[in-house]
Scaffold this motif. Structure first.
Motif, PDB file in Angstrom:
ATOM      1  N   VAL A  42       1.086  -1.288  -0.117  1.00 25.82           N
ATOM      2  CA  VAL A  42      -0.039   0.124   0.308  1.00 25.82           C
ATOM      3  C   VAL A  42       0.882   1.140  -0.117  1.00 25.82           C
ATOM      4  O   VAL A  42       0.659   2.349  -0.751  1.00 25.82           O
ATOM      5  CB  VAL A  42      -1.101   0.043   1.173  1.00 25.82           C
TER       6      VAL A  42
ATOM      7  N   THR B 243      -3.272 -10.173  -2.204  1.00 23.58           N
ATOM      8  CA  THR B 243      -4.421  -9.362  -2.293  1.00 23.58           C
ATOM      9  C   THR B 243      -5.665 -10.175  -2.762  1.00 23.58           C
ATOM     10  O   THR B 243      -6.810  -9.388  -2.841  1.00 23.58           O
ATOM     11  CB  THR B 243      -4.203  -8.205  -3.427  1.00 23.58           C
TER      12      THR B 243
ATOM     13  N   LEU C 168       4.191   5.548  -5.646  1.00 22.10           N
ATOM     14  CA  LEU C 168       4.105   5.495  -7.011  1.00 22.10           C
ATOM     15  C   LEU C 168       3.129   6.693  -7.695  1.00 22.10           C
ATOM     16  O   LEU C 168       3.423   7.153  -8.812  1.00 22.10           O
ATOM     17  CB  LEU C 168       3.635   4.247  -7.688  1.00 22.10           C
ATOM     18  N   THR C 169       2.237   7.097  -6.807  1.00 23.54           N
ATOM     19  CA  THR C 169       1.624   8.215  -7.522  1.00 23.54           C
ATOM     20  C   THR C 169       1.991   9.673  -7.530  1.00 23.54           C
ATOM     21  O   THR C 169       1.658  10.350  -8.183  1.00 23.54           O
ATOM     22  CB  THR C 169       0.261   8.539  -6.138  1.00 23.54           C
TER      23      THR C 169
ATOM     24  N   LEU D 248      -3.302  -6.402  -8.655  1.00 23.36           N
ATOM     25  CA  LEU D 248      -4.367  -4.968  -8.390  1.00 23.36           C
ATOM     26  C   LEU D 248      -5.755  -5.169  -8.418  1.00 23.36           C
ATOM     27  O   LEU D 248      -6.387  -4.708  -7.668  1.00 23.36           O
ATOM     28  CB  LEU D 248      -3.597  -4.094  -9.287  1.00 23.36           C
TER      29      LEU D 248
ATOM     30  N   ILE E 283      -4.954  -1.081  -1.670  1.00 21.79           N
ATOM     31  CA  ILE E 283      -3.897  -0.952  -2.827  1.00 21.79           C
ATOM     32  C   ILE E 283      -4.648  -0.590  -3.878  1.00 21.79           C
ATOM     33  O   ILE E 283      -4.366   0.329  -4.560  1.00 21.79           O
ATOM     34  CB  ILE E 283      -3.284  -2.376  -2.858  1.00 21.79           C
TER      35      ILE E 283
ATOM     36  N   ALA F   3       2.481   1.662  -3.551  1.00 22.54           N
ATOM     37  CA  ALA F   3       1.639   2.431  -4.120  1.00 22.54           C
ATOM     38  C   ALA F   3       1.354   3.710  -4.135  1.00 22.54           C
ATOM     39  O   ALA F   3       1.132   4.573  -5.095  1.00 22.54           O
ATOM     40  CB  ALA F   3       0.178   1.491  -4.226  1.00 22.54           C
TER      41      ALA F   3
ATOM     42  N   PHE G 203      -4.241   3.247  -6.020  1.00 23.45           N
ATOM     43  CA  PHE G 203      -4.249   3.363  -7.392  1.00 23.45           C
ATOM     44  C   PHE G 203      -5.468   3.924  -8.277  1.00 23.45           C
ATOM     45  O   PHE G 203      -5.258   4.484  -9.154  1.00 23.45           O
ATOM     46  CB  PHE G 203      -4.075   1.929  -8.133  1.00 23.45           C
TER      47      PHE G 203
END
Length: 473
Positions: free
Chosen positions: A31, A425, A37-38, A379, A336, A34, A340
Protein backbone atom coordinates in the motif's frame (compact mmCIF):
# COMPACT_ATOMS: atom_id res chain seq x y z
CA UNK A 1 -8.87 -48.19 20.86
CA UNK A 2 -10.23 -44.77 21.82
CA UNK A 3 -8.30 -41.68 20.87
CA UNK A 4 -8.54 -38.01 21.79
CA UNK A 5 -10.32 -35.74 19.30
CA UNK A 6 -8.58 -33.20 17.13
CA UNK A 7 -7.43 -30.33 19.28
CA UNK A 8 -7.17 -26.75 18.24
CA UNK A 9 -4.80 -24.51 20.15
CA UNK A 10 -6.04 -21.13 21.30
CA UNK A 11 -3.66 -19.01 19.28
CA UNK A 12 -5.05 -17.42 16.14
CA UNK A 13 -2.04 -15.21 15.48
CA UNK A 14 -0.42 -18.07 13.56
CA UNK A 15 -2.96 -17.48 10.82
CA UNK A 16 -1.04 -14.60 9.32
CA UNK A 17 2.37 -15.06 10.91
CA UNK A 18 5.38 -17.19 10.30
CA UNK A 19 9.09 -16.94 10.87
CA UNK A 20 9.08 -14.52 7.95
CA UNK A 21 7.09 -11.37 7.42
CA UNK A 22 3.57 -10.92 8.76
CA UNK A 23 1.03 -10.81 5.91
CA UNK A 24 -0.50 -7.57 7.23
CA UNK A 25 2.93 -5.94 7.22
CA UNK A 26 3.61 -7.18 3.70
CA UNK A 27 0.33 -5.83 2.31
CA UNK A 28 0.74 -2.49 4.11
CA UNK A 29 4.22 -2.14 2.56
CA UNK A 30 2.62 -2.66 -0.86
CA UNK A 31 0.00 0.00 0.00
CA UNK A 32 2.83 2.39 0.89
CA UNK A 33 4.66 1.60 -2.37
CA UNK A 34 1.43 2.27 -4.27
CA UNK A 35 1.17 5.66 -2.55
CA UNK A 36 4.77 6.50 -3.50
CA UNK A 37 4.07 5.54 -7.12
CA UNK A 38 1.36 8.22 -7.29
CA UNK A 39 4.24 10.77 -7.07
CA UNK A 40 6.38 9.01 -9.70
CA UNK A 41 4.03 7.66 -12.37
CA UNK A 42 1.97 9.99 -14.54
CA UNK A 43 -1.78 9.82 -14.10
CA UNK A 44 -3.87 8.84 -17.10
CA UNK A 45 -7.30 7.70 -18.09
CA UNK A 46 -9.30 6.02 -20.84
CA UNK A 47 -12.83 7.03 -21.65
CA UNK A 48 -15.39 4.40 -20.72
CA UNK A 49 -18.70 3.31 -22.14
CA UNK A 50 -21.49 0.99 -21.06
CA UNK A 51 -21.61 -2.35 -22.88
CA UNK A 52 -24.19 -4.88 -21.71
CA UNK A 53 -24.37 -3.22 -18.33
CA UNK A 54 -20.59 -3.17 -17.84
CA UNK A 55 -18.24 -0.23 -17.97
CA UNK A 56 -15.50 -0.95 -20.53
CA UNK A 57 -12.64 1.22 -21.74
CA UNK A 58 -12.29 2.66 -25.22
CA UNK A 59 -8.70 1.67 -26.21
CA UNK A 60 -8.23 4.67 -28.52
CA UNK A 61 -8.96 7.34 -25.92
CA UNK A 62 -6.02 7.28 -23.49
CA UNK A 63 -4.86 10.69 -22.27
CA UNK A 64 -2.51 11.83 -19.53
CA UNK A 65 -4.21 13.92 -16.86
CA UNK A 66 -3.17 15.99 -13.85
CA UNK A 67 -1.67 13.85 -11.10
CA UNK A 68 -3.41 13.46 -7.75
CA UNK A 69 -0.69 12.00 -5.52
CA UNK A 70 -1.68 10.37 -2.24
CA UNK A 71 -1.08 12.45 0.86
CA UNK A 72 0.40 11.06 4.05
CA UNK A 73 -3.07 10.69 5.57
CA UNK A 74 -4.39 9.09 2.35
CA UNK A 75 -2.06 6.18 3.07
CA UNK A 76 -3.94 5.48 6.31
CA UNK A 77 -7.37 6.55 5.10
CA UNK A 78 -7.10 3.97 2.30
CA UNK A 79 -7.27 1.14 4.87
CA UNK A 80 -10.74 2.23 6.00
CA UNK A 81 -11.83 2.80 2.40
CA UNK A 82 -10.47 -0.64 1.50
CA UNK A 83 -12.50 -2.16 4.32
CA UNK A 84 -15.59 -0.49 2.86
CA UNK A 85 -14.73 -1.71 -0.66
CA UNK A 86 -14.24 -5.26 0.58
CA UNK A 87 -17.10 -5.24 3.09
CA UNK A 88 -19.21 -7.68 1.06
CA UNK A 89 -16.71 -10.52 1.15
CA UNK A 90 -15.42 -9.58 4.64
CA UNK A 91 -18.84 -10.08 6.21
CA UNK A 92 -19.49 -13.12 4.02
CA UNK A 93 -16.37 -14.69 5.54
CA UNK A 94 -17.48 -13.80 9.07
CA UNK A 95 -20.94 -15.35 8.55
CA UNK A 96 -19.62 -18.55 6.98
CA UNK A 97 -17.05 -18.87 9.77
CA UNK A 98 -19.77 -18.30 12.37
CA UNK A 99 -21.99 -20.99 10.80
CA UNK A 100 -19.09 -23.46 10.96
CA UNK A 101 -18.59 -22.49 14.59
CA UNK A 102 -22.16 -23.64 15.31
CA UNK A 103 -21.63 -26.86 13.34
CA UNK A 104 -18.45 -27.62 15.30
CA UNK A 105 -20.25 -27.10 18.62
CA UNK A 106 -22.83 -29.77 17.74
CA UNK A 107 -20.02 -32.33 17.47
CA UNK A 108 -21.43 -33.58 14.15
CA UNK A 109 -18.46 -32.39 12.10
CA UNK A 110 -16.01 -34.29 14.28
CA UNK A 111 -18.25 -37.36 14.09
CA UNK A 112 -18.38 -37.13 10.28
CA UNK A 113 -14.60 -36.83 10.08
CA UNK A 114 -14.15 -39.91 12.27
CA UNK A 115 -16.54 -42.01 10.18
CA UNK A 116 -14.87 -41.07 6.86
CA UNK A 117 -11.41 -41.53 8.35
CA UNK A 118 -12.36 -44.99 9.59
CA UNK A 119 -13.86 -45.99 6.24
CA UNK A 120 -10.88 -44.78 4.17
CA UNK A 121 -8.07 -45.35 6.67
CA UNK A 122 -6.29 -47.90 4.44
CA UNK A 123 -6.89 -46.13 1.11
CA UNK A 124 -6.92 -42.48 2.06
CA UNK A 125 -5.13 -41.19 -1.03
CA UNK A 126 -7.99 -42.31 -3.29
CA UNK A 127 -10.05 -39.46 -1.89
CA UNK A 128 -7.64 -36.81 -3.19
CA UNK A 129 -8.34 -37.11 -6.96
CA UNK A 130 -12.07 -37.64 -6.32
CA UNK A 131 -12.45 -34.52 -4.18
CA UNK A 132 -10.19 -32.42 -6.38
CA UNK A 133 -12.24 -33.39 -9.43
CA UNK A 134 -15.35 -32.03 -7.69
CA UNK A 135 -13.68 -28.69 -6.96
CA UNK A 136 -12.11 -28.51 -10.43
CA UNK A 137 -15.57 -29.02 -11.95
CA UNK A 138 -16.99 -26.26 -9.74
CA UNK A 139 -14.21 -23.88 -10.72
CA UNK A 140 -14.40 -24.55 -14.45
CA UNK A 141 -18.21 -24.64 -14.82
CA UNK A 142 -19.46 -22.02 -12.37
CA UNK A 143 -16.37 -20.03 -11.41
CA UNK A 144 -16.19 -21.41 -7.86
CA UNK A 145 -13.94 -19.08 -5.86
CA UNK A 146 -15.42 -17.49 -2.72
CA UNK A 147 -17.67 -20.56 -2.44
CA UNK A 148 -14.62 -22.73 -1.65
CA UNK A 149 -14.45 -21.18 1.81
CA UNK A 150 -17.42 -23.21 2.98
CA UNK A 151 -15.58 -26.50 2.32
CA UNK A 152 -12.28 -25.72 4.04
CA UNK A 153 -13.74 -26.25 7.52
CA UNK A 154 -14.61 -29.82 6.49
CA UNK A 155 -11.61 -30.84 4.39
CA UNK A 156 -8.82 -29.71 6.72
CA UNK A 157 -10.02 -31.78 9.72
CA UNK A 158 -10.71 -34.70 7.38
CA UNK A 159 -7.19 -34.55 5.97
CA UNK A 160 -5.76 -34.51 9.49
CA UNK A 161 -7.87 -37.50 10.51
CA UNK A 162 -6.54 -39.40 7.50
CA UNK A 163 -2.99 -38.72 8.75
CA UNK A 164 -2.25 -36.04 6.16
CA UNK A 165 -1.63 -32.41 7.16
CA UNK A 166 -3.23 -28.97 6.92
CA UNK A 167 -1.59 -28.21 3.56
CA UNK A 168 -3.17 -31.34 2.07
CA UNK A 169 -6.68 -30.46 3.22
CA UNK A 170 -6.41 -26.85 2.07
CA UNK A 171 -4.77 -27.76 -1.24
CA UNK A 172 -7.49 -30.27 -2.14
CA UNK A 173 -9.97 -27.38 -2.07
CA UNK A 174 -7.86 -24.45 -3.27
CA UNK A 175 -5.76 -26.12 -5.98
CA UNK A 176 -8.70 -28.19 -7.18
CA UNK A 177 -10.90 -25.13 -7.66
CA UNK A 178 -7.99 -23.04 -8.96
CA UNK A 179 -7.07 -25.34 -11.86
CA UNK A 180 -10.72 -25.47 -12.86
CA UNK A 181 -11.07 -21.70 -12.61
CA UNK A 182 -7.91 -21.17 -14.66
CA UNK A 183 -8.87 -23.61 -17.42
CA UNK A 184 -12.31 -21.97 -17.44
CA UNK A 185 -14.06 -24.37 -19.79
CA UNK A 186 -17.37 -22.60 -19.12
CA UNK A 187 -16.46 -20.12 -16.37
CA UNK A 188 -19.02 -17.31 -16.79
CA UNK A 189 -16.97 -14.80 -14.78
CA UNK A 190 -13.76 -15.01 -16.82
CA UNK A 191 -14.21 -16.63 -20.23
CA UNK A 192 -17.87 -15.61 -20.38
CA UNK A 193 -17.17 -11.91 -19.81
CA UNK A 194 -13.89 -11.84 -21.77
CA UNK A 195 -15.36 -13.51 -24.86
CA UNK A 196 -18.30 -11.12 -24.72
CA UNK A 197 -15.98 -8.10 -24.71
CA UNK A 198 -13.85 -9.67 -27.49
CA UNK A 199 -17.02 -10.34 -29.52
CA UNK A 200 -16.33 -14.09 -29.68
CA UNK A 201 -19.09 -16.74 -29.64
CA UNK A 202 -19.86 -17.56 -26.01
CA UNK A 203 -17.74 -20.48 -24.70
CA UNK A 204 -16.21 -21.10 -28.14
CA UNK A 205 -12.81 -22.81 -28.34
CA UNK A 206 -13.81 -25.33 -25.68
CA UNK A 207 -11.68 -28.20 -27.02
CA UNK A 208 -8.31 -26.67 -26.13
CA UNK A 209 -9.62 -25.54 -22.74
CA UNK A 210 -10.75 -29.11 -21.95
CA UNK A 211 -7.24 -30.38 -22.75
CA UNK A 212 -5.84 -27.59 -20.58
CA UNK A 213 -8.16 -28.56 -17.70
CA UNK A 214 -7.07 -32.21 -17.90
CA UNK A 215 -3.38 -31.24 -17.88
CA UNK A 216 -3.70 -28.83 -14.95
CA UNK A 217 -5.87 -31.28 -12.99
CA UNK A 218 -3.38 -34.15 -13.38
CA UNK A 219 -0.52 -31.85 -12.33
CA UNK A 220 -2.43 -30.66 -9.25
CA UNK A 221 -3.46 -34.17 -8.17
CA UNK A 222 0.12 -35.40 -8.60
CA UNK A 223 1.50 -32.48 -6.55
CA UNK A 224 -0.96 -32.84 -3.66
CA UNK A 225 -0.89 -36.66 -3.58
CA UNK A 226 2.91 -36.72 -3.61
CA UNK A 227 3.00 -34.42 -0.57
CA UNK A 228 0.20 -36.33 1.20
CA UNK A 229 1.98 -39.67 0.82
CA UNK A 230 5.18 -38.21 2.25
CA UNK A 231 3.32 -36.83 5.28
CA UNK A 232 1.43 -40.09 5.85
CA UNK A 233 4.72 -41.99 5.78
CA UNK A 234 6.54 -39.45 7.95
CA UNK A 235 4.25 -37.06 9.92
CA UNK A 236 7.18 -34.81 10.85
CA UNK A 237 7.27 -33.61 7.22
CA UNK A 238 3.77 -32.14 7.50
CA UNK A 239 2.51 -28.73 8.56
CA UNK A 240 -0.08 -28.71 11.36
CA UNK A 241 -0.28 -25.02 12.28
CA UNK A 242 -2.42 -24.44 15.32
CA UNK A 243 -3.32 -28.14 15.58
CA UNK A 244 -1.47 -30.48 17.94
CA UNK A 245 0.16 -33.15 15.78
CA UNK A 246 0.43 -35.65 18.62
CA UNK A 247 -3.36 -35.85 18.89
CA UNK A 248 -3.83 -35.89 15.11
CA UNK A 249 -1.78 -38.98 14.23
CA UNK A 250 -4.91 -41.09 14.82
CA UNK A 251 -8.38 -39.90 15.78
CA UNK A 252 -10.15 -43.09 14.78
CA UNK A 253 -12.08 -45.05 17.38
CA UNK A 254 -12.68 -48.41 15.72
CA UNK A 255 -15.87 -48.89 17.74
CA UNK A 256 -17.18 -45.40 17.02
CA UNK A 257 -20.77 -45.09 15.81
CA UNK A 258 -22.34 -41.82 14.73
CA UNK A 259 -25.44 -40.79 16.71
CA UNK A 260 -28.89 -40.17 15.20
CA UNK A 261 -28.72 -36.51 16.21
CA UNK A 262 -25.38 -36.03 14.48
CA UNK A 263 -26.84 -37.68 11.37
CA UNK A 264 -29.75 -35.22 11.40
CA UNK A 265 -27.32 -32.31 11.71
CA UNK A 266 -25.23 -33.59 8.80
CA UNK A 267 -28.28 -34.22 6.60
CA UNK A 268 -29.39 -30.66 7.29
CA UNK A 269 -25.92 -29.41 6.40
CA UNK A 270 -26.02 -31.44 3.17
CA UNK A 271 -29.41 -29.90 2.35
CA UNK A 272 -27.74 -26.51 2.79
CA UNK A 273 -25.30 -27.37 -0.02
CA UNK A 274 -28.06 -28.68 -2.28
CA UNK A 275 -29.95 -25.41 -1.87
CA UNK A 276 -26.69 -23.52 -2.38
CA UNK A 277 -25.94 -25.26 -5.70
CA UNK A 278 -29.50 -24.72 -6.92
CA UNK A 279 -29.41 -21.06 -5.92
CA UNK A 280 -26.07 -20.38 -7.63
CA UNK A 281 -26.97 -22.18 -10.87
CA UNK A 282 -30.67 -21.37 -11.23
CA UNK A 283 -31.21 -18.18 -9.25
CA UNK A 284 -27.86 -16.38 -9.83
CA UNK A 285 -27.10 -16.22 -6.13
CA UNK A 286 -23.87 -14.60 -5.01
CA UNK A 287 -22.24 -13.95 -1.66
CA UNK A 288 -25.17 -12.07 -0.05
CA UNK A 289 -27.61 -14.91 -0.69
CA UNK A 290 -25.02 -17.57 0.19
CA UNK A 291 -24.22 -15.79 3.46
CA UNK A 292 -27.92 -15.56 4.33
CA UNK A 293 -28.35 -19.27 3.55
CA UNK A 294 -25.46 -20.25 5.83
CA UNK A 295 -26.78 -18.09 8.64
CA UNK A 296 -30.23 -19.70 8.32
CA UNK A 297 -28.90 -23.24 8.23
CA UNK A 298 -26.40 -22.50 10.99
CA UNK A 299 -29.27 -21.59 13.31
CA UNK A 300 -31.29 -24.64 12.20
CA UNK A 301 -28.30 -26.91 12.81
CA UNK A 302 -27.87 -25.40 16.27
CA UNK A 303 -31.43 -26.20 17.29
CA UNK A 304 -31.31 -29.70 15.74
CA UNK A 305 -28.06 -30.28 17.64
CA UNK A 306 -29.86 -29.36 20.90
CA UNK A 307 -27.83 -26.21 21.49
CA UNK A 308 -29.44 -23.37 23.42
CA UNK A 309 -30.03 -20.07 21.64
CA UNK A 310 -27.36 -18.38 23.77
CA UNK A 311 -24.86 -21.13 22.95
CA UNK A 312 -25.71 -20.81 19.24
CA UNK A 313 -24.83 -17.10 19.43
CA UNK A 314 -21.61 -17.79 21.36
CA UNK A 315 -20.60 -20.52 18.90
CA UNK A 316 -21.24 -18.18 15.99
CA UNK A 317 -18.97 -15.56 17.55
CA UNK A 318 -16.27 -18.15 18.26
CA UNK A 319 -16.38 -19.34 14.65
CA UNK A 320 -16.14 -15.78 13.31
CA UNK A 321 -13.27 -15.09 15.71
CA UNK A 322 -11.18 -17.88 14.24
CA UNK A 323 -11.05 -16.19 10.84
CA UNK A 324 -10.79 -12.58 12.00
CA UNK A 325 -7.26 -12.02 10.62
CA UNK A 326 -8.16 -13.46 7.22
CA UNK A 327 -11.30 -11.32 7.00
CA UNK A 328 -9.48 -8.13 7.96
CA UNK A 329 -6.65 -8.63 5.48
CA UNK A 330 -9.19 -8.59 2.66
CA UNK A 331 -9.89 -4.93 3.45
CA UNK A 332 -6.22 -4.07 3.87
CA UNK A 333 -5.49 -5.58 0.45
CA UNK A 334 -8.33 -3.55 -1.08
CA UNK A 335 -6.50 -0.40 0.06
CA UNK A 336 -3.95 -0.99 -2.73
CA UNK A 337 -6.70 -0.70 -5.31
CA UNK A 338 -8.06 2.42 -3.58
CA UNK A 339 -4.67 4.15 -3.87
CA UNK A 340 -4.25 3.25 -7.55
CA UNK A 341 -7.79 4.31 -8.41
CA UNK A 342 -7.59 7.64 -6.59
CA UNK A 343 -4.18 8.33 -8.13
CA UNK A 344 -5.48 7.48 -11.64
CA UNK A 345 -2.63 5.01 -12.17
CA UNK A 346 -4.62 1.94 -13.25
CA UNK A 347 -5.18 3.14 -16.80
CA UNK A 348 -1.57 4.33 -17.06
CA UNK A 349 -0.35 0.83 -16.22
CA UNK A 350 -2.67 -0.59 -18.87
CA UNK A 351 -1.39 1.91 -21.45
CA UNK A 352 2.32 1.25 -20.89
CA UNK A 353 1.80 -2.53 -20.69
CA UNK A 354 -0.05 -2.62 -24.01
CA UNK A 355 2.79 -0.64 -25.63
CA UNK A 356 5.39 -3.10 -24.29
CA UNK A 357 3.43 -6.13 -25.52
CA UNK A 358 3.08 -4.46 -28.92
CA UNK A 359 6.88 -4.49 -29.29
CA UNK A 360 7.27 -8.26 -28.70
CA UNK A 361 7.80 -10.80 -31.54
CA UNK A 362 4.43 -12.36 -32.55
CA UNK A 363 5.19 -15.81 -31.09
CA UNK A 364 5.87 -14.20 -27.68
CA UNK A 365 3.02 -11.70 -27.73
CA UNK A 366 0.46 -14.09 -26.24
CA UNK A 367 2.93 -14.94 -23.46
CA UNK A 368 3.43 -11.20 -22.87
CA UNK A 369 -0.34 -10.73 -22.46
CA UNK A 370 -0.39 -13.69 -20.06
CA UNK A 371 2.44 -12.29 -17.91
CA UNK A 372 0.76 -8.87 -17.80
CA UNK A 373 -2.58 -10.37 -16.74
CA UNK A 374 -0.80 -12.53 -14.16
CA UNK A 375 0.68 -9.54 -12.37
CA UNK A 376 -2.28 -7.23 -13.01
CA UNK A 377 -4.37 -9.65 -10.95
CA UNK A 378 -2.39 -8.42 -7.94
CA UNK A 379 -4.19 -5.09 -8.34
CA UNK A 380 -7.60 -6.32 -9.49
CA UNK A 381 -8.20 -9.85 -8.13
CA UNK A 382 -11.59 -10.09 -9.82
CA UNK A 383 -12.05 -12.14 -12.98
CA UNK A 384 -15.02 -10.22 -14.36
CA UNK A 385 -13.60 -6.86 -13.27
CA UNK A 386 -10.24 -7.54 -14.87
CA UNK A 387 -11.90 -8.77 -18.07
CA UNK A 388 -14.02 -5.63 -18.35
CA UNK A 389 -10.99 -3.42 -17.74
CA UNK A 390 -8.27 -5.09 -19.80
CA UNK A 391 -9.96 -6.98 -22.64
CA UNK A 392 -11.17 -3.85 -24.50
CA UNK A 393 -7.47 -2.97 -24.86
CA UNK A 394 -5.95 -6.43 -25.26
CA UNK A 395 -8.44 -7.74 -27.87
CA UNK A 396 -7.78 -5.02 -30.50
CA UNK A 397 -4.08 -5.06 -29.58
CA UNK A 398 -4.04 -8.77 -30.41
CA UNK A 399 -5.57 -7.99 -33.81
CA UNK A 400 -2.69 -5.61 -34.56
CA UNK A 401 0.14 -7.91 -33.45
CA UNK A 402 -1.14 -11.20 -34.91
CA UNK A 403 -2.65 -12.82 -31.81
CA UNK A 404 -6.16 -14.20 -32.30
CA UNK A 405 -8.83 -12.90 -29.96
CA UNK A 406 -9.42 -16.42 -28.65
CA UNK A 407 -5.72 -16.68 -27.73
CA UNK A 408 -5.91 -13.28 -26.05
CA UNK A 409 -8.83 -14.53 -23.95
CA UNK A 410 -6.85 -17.68 -23.11
CA UNK A 411 -3.87 -15.57 -21.97
CA UNK A 412 -6.21 -13.45 -19.82
CA UNK A 413 -7.97 -16.36 -18.12
CA UNK A 414 -4.69 -18.13 -17.31
CA UNK A 415 -3.07 -15.01 -15.89
CA UNK A 416 -6.15 -14.14 -13.87
CA UNK A 417 -6.71 -17.64 -12.48
CA UNK A 418 -3.24 -18.94 -11.69
CA UNK A 419 -2.21 -16.08 -9.43
CA UNK A 420 -5.25 -16.60 -7.19
CA UNK A 421 -3.32 -19.19 -5.16
CA UNK A 422 -0.40 -16.93 -4.33
CA UNK A 423 -1.22 -13.19 -4.20
CA UNK A 424 -2.10 -11.76 -0.75
CA UNK A 425 -4.48 -9.28 -2.40
CA UNK A 426 -6.87 -12.11 -3.35
CA UNK A 427 -9.47 -11.82 -0.61
CA UNK A 428 -11.09 -15.27 -0.62
CA UNK A 429 -7.67 -16.94 -0.82
CA UNK A 430 -6.40 -15.12 2.28
CA UNK A 431 -9.66 -15.84 4.11
CA UNK A 432 -9.26 -19.52 3.24
CA UNK A 433 -5.73 -19.57 4.64
CA UNK A 434 -7.12 -18.00 7.81
CA UNK A 435 -9.80 -20.67 8.14
CA UNK A 436 -7.16 -23.38 7.70
CA UNK A 437 -4.73 -21.66 10.07
CA UNK A 438 -1.94 -21.42 7.48
CA UNK A 439 0.47 -18.46 7.49
CA UNK A 440 0.66 -16.89 4.02
CA UNK A 441 4.45 -17.10 3.83
CA UNK A 442 4.44 -20.82 4.73
CA UNK A 443 1.83 -21.53 2.06
CA UNK A 444 3.70 -19.61 -0.64
CA UNK A 445 6.87 -21.55 0.11
CA UNK A 446 4.97 -24.84 -0.22
CA UNK A 447 2.89 -24.01 -3.30
CA UNK A 448 5.45 -22.02 -5.31
CA UNK A 449 6.87 -25.06 -7.20
CA UNK A 450 3.36 -25.92 -8.35
CA UNK A 451 2.80 -22.30 -9.32
CA UNK A 452 5.86 -22.56 -11.59
CA UNK A 453 4.54 -25.86 -13.03
CA UNK A 454 1.31 -24.05 -13.89
CA UNK A 455 3.25 -21.24 -15.56
CA UNK A 456 5.09 -23.80 -17.70
CA UNK A 457 1.83 -25.48 -18.72
CA UNK A 458 0.31 -22.08 -19.57
CA UNK A 459 3.26 -21.12 -21.76
CA UNK A 460 3.06 -24.44 -23.67
CA UNK A 461 -0.67 -24.05 -24.32
CA UNK A 462 -0.27 -20.41 -25.36
CA UNK A 463 2.44 -21.37 -27.87
CA UNK A 464 0.14 -24.10 -29.24
CA UNK A 465 -2.70 -21.58 -29.46
CA UNK A 466 -0.46 -19.07 -31.24
CA UNK A 467 0.95 -21.60 -33.72
CA UNK A 468 -2.48 -23.05 -34.55
CA UNK A 469 -4.20 -19.63 -34.71
CA UNK A 470 -6.65 -20.70 -32.01
CA UNK A 471 -10.04 -19.36 -33.05
CA UNK A 472 -12.60 -18.98 -34.53
CA UNK A 473 -10.70 -15.68 -34.80
Amino acid sequence: MSKKPLENNDSTTEIVESKGINAFVLVFIVVAVAAILTYIMPAGQYERQEVDGRSVVDPATFTFIESTPASFMDLFNSIHLGMLEGSGIIFFVFIVGGAFGILKTTGALEAFVKVIALKFSDRATILIPILMLFFAAGGTLMGMAEETLVYIGILVPLALALRFDVFTGFAIVSLGASVGFSAAVMNPFTVGVAQGVAELPLFSGMGLRLALLATLYVAAVWYVTRHAKKVRANPSLGFYGRYDRETIVSVIDEDFKISTRHKLVLYTFLLNFIVLIYGVIKLDWYITEIAGLFLLFGILIGFIGKISSSNIADSFIDGAKEILPGALIIGVAQAILVIFKNGSLMDTILYYASNMIDSLPPVLSAIGIFIFQLFFNFLIPSGSGQAALTMPIMAPLGDLIGVTRQTTVLAFQLGDGMSNIIFPTVGFFMAGLAMAGIPWTRWVKWVFPFFLIQIGIAVVFLIIAQLTQYGPF
